[in-house]
Every structure is written in structure tokens, then in C-alpha cells.
Design an enzyme around this catalytic site. Structure first.
Site, mmCIF file in Angstrom:
data_model
loop_
_atom_site.group_PDB
_atom_site.id
_atom_site.type_symbol
_atom_site.label_atom_id
_atom_site.label_comp_id
_atom_site.label_asym_id
_atom_site.label_seq_id
_atom_site.Cartn_x
_atom_site.Cartn_y
_atom_site.Cartn_z
ATOM 1 C CG ASP A 171 -0.575 0.251 2.509
ATOM 2 O OD1 ASP A 171 0.543 0.756 2.658
ATOM 3 O OD2 ASP A 171 -1.301 -0.051 3.461
ATOM 4 C CB CYS A 201 -21.968 -10.172 -0.823
ATOM 5 S SG CYS A 201 -20.392 -9.387 -0.525
ATOM 6 C CB CYS A 204 -24.963 -11.042 2.861
ATOM 7 S SG CYS A 204 -24.342 -10.323 4.391
ATOM 8 C CB CYS A 256 -20.845 -4.714 5.620
ATOM 9 S SG CYS A 256 -21.199 -4.959 3.884
ATOM 10 C CB CYS A 272 -21.684 1.223 8.131
ATOM 11 S SG CYS A 272 -20.622 2.687 8.108
ATOM 12 C CB CYS A 317 -15.181 5.687 6.297
ATOM 13 S SG CYS A 317 -14.342 4.217 6.875
ATOM 14 C CB CYS A 349 -18.039 -2.894 7.416
ATOM 15 S SG CYS A 349 -16.411 -2.231 7.060
ATOM 16 C CB CYS A 365 -18.120 -9.899 6.902
ATOM 17 S SG CYS A 365 -18.052 -10.804 5.349
HETATM 18 S S1 SF4 Z 1 -21.248 -8.490 5.376
HETATM 19 FE FE1 SF4 Z 1 -19.717 -9.555 4.083
HETATM 20 S S2 SF4 Z 1 -20.912 -10.998 2.852
HETATM 21 FE FE2 SF4 Z 1 -22.350 -9.522 3.725
HETATM 22 S S3 SF4 Z 1 -22.542 -7.963 2.146
HETATM 23 FE FE3 SF4 Z 1 -20.955 -7.253 3.538
HETATM 24 S S4 SF4 Z 1 -19.051 -7.982 2.649
HETATM 25 FE FE4 SF4 Z 1 -20.679 -9.133 1.661
HETATM 26 S S1 SF4 Z 2 -14.819 0.936 8.579
HETATM 27 FE FE1 SF4 Z 2 -15.965 2.645 7.681
HETATM 28 S S2 SF4 Z 2 -17.388 1.642 6.306
HETATM 29 FE FE2 SF4 Z 2 -16.677 0.060 7.705
HETATM 30 S S3 SF4 Z 2 -18.186 0.044 9.384
HETATM 31 FE FE3 SF4 Z 2 -16.521 1.394 9.987
HETATM 32 S S4 SF4 Z 2 -17.242 3.403 9.390
HETATM 33 FE FE4 SF4 Z 2 -18.444 1.952 8.255
#
Ligand code: SF4
Ligand code: SF4
Length: 352
Positions: free
Chosen positions: A137, A191, A194, A197, A201, A217, A247, A251
Site C-alpha cells: 500500500d 456476497c 447479504c 455490512c 456501519c 468512514c 463492517c 461479515c
Molecule cells: S457483510 Fe460480508 S458478505 Fe455480507 S454484504 Fe458485507 S461484505 Fe458481503
Molecule cells: S470501517 Fe468505515 S465503512 Fe466500515 S463500518 Fe466502519 S465506518 Fe463503516
């Protein structure tokens, strides 16, 4: 054994958990990336908008690039006790920062892999010395696109790379090189229906699938944003003080498949994972540098971290924090003073 197979074996022997190889073509999401920038979703991360065509075209980064060897390293560690996670007197830190700076772990290994490939191609393929570059990165590259092309995983609706075998807590790195290899196929996984996430958030930074609005974010706000945190977002940040994993934690792929890497290097120590907020608020510059030496936390600098800590103390709402916050209203750093004052007012309003 082919050169491609030897490269993959070497990558695994260096401790990487995943390795794949993709052609160094223009990124599949190049147009989406341009639109994302044009809509202001990169917030203040101006480096992402610098020469954006270069970022989506590996051959503009390394002249003659033909291949990208992409590696992944799992940084999953077992979850700490629930009482730590749920204790609002402690700050939460994103999992990737529970240890030393991952660049220090990844880059030397990647460079060793690059040297290995260089030697192999020269001696076994009788070719000229390779032109290659390694990044973690650190370069103008759409890493996740390359990783998906190299078969390391698929991109989820939370915009993160998910590997169906070891989850999504992955550091990625890549070597661009001007040599053709055998290429992997992208993984065909998704996904499905689903959308957990998007729902979880706290700041609605995922307004729709596959779209991240960095402006709200928590990861961006607590690490990359250098100024005052917008007032409406502060109460939503809870006790996240450096990054956010919400998020990822929700998952199903991550919950079910996350695996500790073959060479784990992150500590599990309560004071790294969820440090005491009152202690953090008392850090002066020297204490901050000494406590976080060699860790990713240094990126936020003291002013950024204590700004975040003040918000977390305000959200905790416990009057026990008032004296240290009062002291912080005299801090030489205006950013800390302003957020400490906000926290004091929030605690008083929550008490009433
Ligand atoms: S929680 Fe994971 S599987 Fe569900 S929509 Fe988000 S990234 Fe995709
Ligand atoms: S990392 Fe950012 S996008 Fe993911 S849950 Fe936290 S605030 Fe939301």
C-alpha cells in the site's frame, strides 16, 4: 516445477498466507475509481487523486510491467474477551494496528521474493535482469483489484477483499515485474443477498453496495482526516479511536473463515487492543511517541489520537473523565482543546 510454481513456493516459504499472479493490465474497476474520485468520496486523501490514470494502469507505474505477483498475510488473531470489547472506558483500535507496523514485516519479505524472482529468471530463463518493484500500500496501485484478479479473493459489498478460505483480515502486497508468468483466475464468489455490512456501519459510510464514502468512514476520520471531526458524526463513533472493523466483524465470511496466519505477529495485549481512555488522554508528546513507537498508531500523531480519545470519552459519558478533559482544554494543540470541550459538554448533557 515451473518458474511460476517456484515463485509461489518461495512466497509461502517466506510466511505469506496467500499468493497469486495476475497480468499487469489496467484495473477492471478503473472507471468506477475515476467516478469515485470525481464524486469526492476520497475526502481529503488528495494523494489518491494525484495522477489517477497511473493508479489504475500498472504499466504507467513500472515501464513494461507484464505481471503482478500479489501476496496476502492474515492478521487475524483470536478475539479478546467480550468485556474488553464492550467496555466504553476503553478505546477500540482496528485489528490491523494491534502490533508493529505491518510495512516492516511485509516489505523485507516482498523484497526477498523480488530478488528471488530476479535470480530465477536470470539463471533459469537466461533473461536479462528483471525490472521489478514491490509495494505494500505504498505505491499508486489499486491493490484490491490486482489481488482479486490474482485469485486472492473477491471484493465484498464493504469494498474489502474477502478470501473464502481465510477471511478478510489481510495485508496485501505486490511485486510488479516486466516478465510474463502463468496467471491465476479470479475467484467466482460473492456476497449473495447479504447486506449486513451496509446496515451495521455506524456512520452510513457504505451508502450502497461496493461504494465507500470516506467522508464519514470512521477508519478515515480517525486516521487520515487531519482536522476537526464533523459534529454530527462524533456521537456515532462510539469508542473507536483508531480505525474501525465494524463492517468486517459482521461479515459472515469473516466470522466463519478467519484464520490465524501461519506466522502470526500481532500481540494480544489488552493495552494494545483496547487501551484505557483516561490514560491515553493524559499522554504528552514524549509519552505518546514512546508508547506507540514502531506501531501504525503514530500515523494519526498525538493530536489526531487525542482528538479521537476525547470523542470516545464524550460518548462514554462518565463524569470521571471531566478533570482530564478540563486539563486537555489547556492543551497547546487547538484540535485537542476543541474536542475536549465538546466532550465535556456532551458528558454534561448526557448526565442531565
Ligand atoms: S457483510 Fe460480508 S458478505 Fe455480507 S454484504 Fe458485507 S461484505 Fe458481503
Ligand atoms: S470501517 Fe468505515 S465503512 Fe466500515 S463500518 Fe466502519 S465506518 Fe463503516
Amino acid at each position: 516445477m515451473s518458474l511460476t510454481q517456484r515463485i509461489k513456493e518461495k512466497a509461502i516459504s517466506l510466511g505469506f498466507d496467500l499468493v497469486g499472479i495476475a497480468p499487469a493490465d489496467r484495473a477492471p474497476h478503473a472507471e468506477a475509481y475515476h467516478r469515485w474520485l470525481a464524486n469526492g468520496y476520497a475526502a481529503q486523501m488528495s494523494w489518491l487523486a494525484r495522477d489517477p490514470e497511473r493508479r489504475v494502469t500498472p504499466r504507467l507505474v513500472l515501464s513494461g510491467a507484464q505481471s503482478a505477483v500479489v501476496v496476502g498475510l492474515s492478521y487475524f488473531t483470536h478475539n479478546p474477551p467480550a468485556e474488553l470489547w464492550n467496555d466504553p472506558s476503553r478505546g477500540r483500535i482496528a485489528r490491523y494496528a494491534w502490533g508493529l507496523d505491518y510495512h516492516e514485516i511485509m516489505l523485507p519479505r516482498l523484497r526477498e521474493l523480488g530478488e528471488f524472482i530476479n535470480t530465477e529468471t536470470r539463471f533459469w530463463q537466461k533473461s536479462e535482469a528483471l525490472n521489478w518493484r514491490a509495494y505494500v500500500d505504498t505505491g499508486p496501485i489499486l491493490e484490491r483489484d490486482l489481488a482479486a484478479q490474482a485469485g486472492l479473493g473477491f471484493i465484498g459489498k464493504n469494498c474489502l477483499l474477502i478470501n473464502p478460505r481465510i477471511g478478510a483480515y489481510l495485508f496485501l502486497g505486490e511485486i510488479l515485474l516486466d516478465f510474463e508468468l502463468e496467471y491465476d483466475e479470479p475467484i467466482h464468489c460473492s456476497c449473495g443477498n447479504c447486506s449486513r455490512c451496509l446496515t451495521i456501519c455506524p456512520t452510513q459510510a457504505l451508502p450502497t453496495a461496493y461504494l465507500l464514502d470516506s467522508n464519514c468512514c470512521i477508519s478515515y476520520l480517525t486516521i487520515e482526516h487531519k482536522e476537526s471531526i464533523p459534529l454530527p458524526l462524533r456521537p456515532l463513533m462510539g469508542n473507536w479511536i483508531f480505525g474501525c472493523d465494524a463492517c468486517q466483524e459482521i461479515c459472515p465470511w469473516v466470522r466463519r473463515y478467519s484464520q490465524v496466519g501461519r506466522q502470526p505477529f500481532l500481540h494480544y495485549d489488552p493495552e494494545w487492543v483496547a487501551p484505557n481512555l483516561l490514560e491515553l488522554m493524559a499522554l504528552d508528546e514524549t509519552a505518546f511517541r514512546s508508547r506507540f513507537k514502531g506501531t501504525p498508531i503514530l500515523r494519526s500523531k498525538r493530536r489526531g489520537l487525542l482528538r479521537n480519545v476525547a470523542i470516545a470519552l464524550g460518548n462514554w459519558g462518565n463524569p470521571i473523565a471531566l478533570p482530564i478533559l478540563q486539563q486537555a482544554t489547556q492543551d497547546p494543540e487547538p484540535l485537542i482543546r476543541e474536542h475536549a470541550q465538546w466532550a465535556i459538554e456532551r458528558i454534561k448533557s448526557l448526565k442531565v
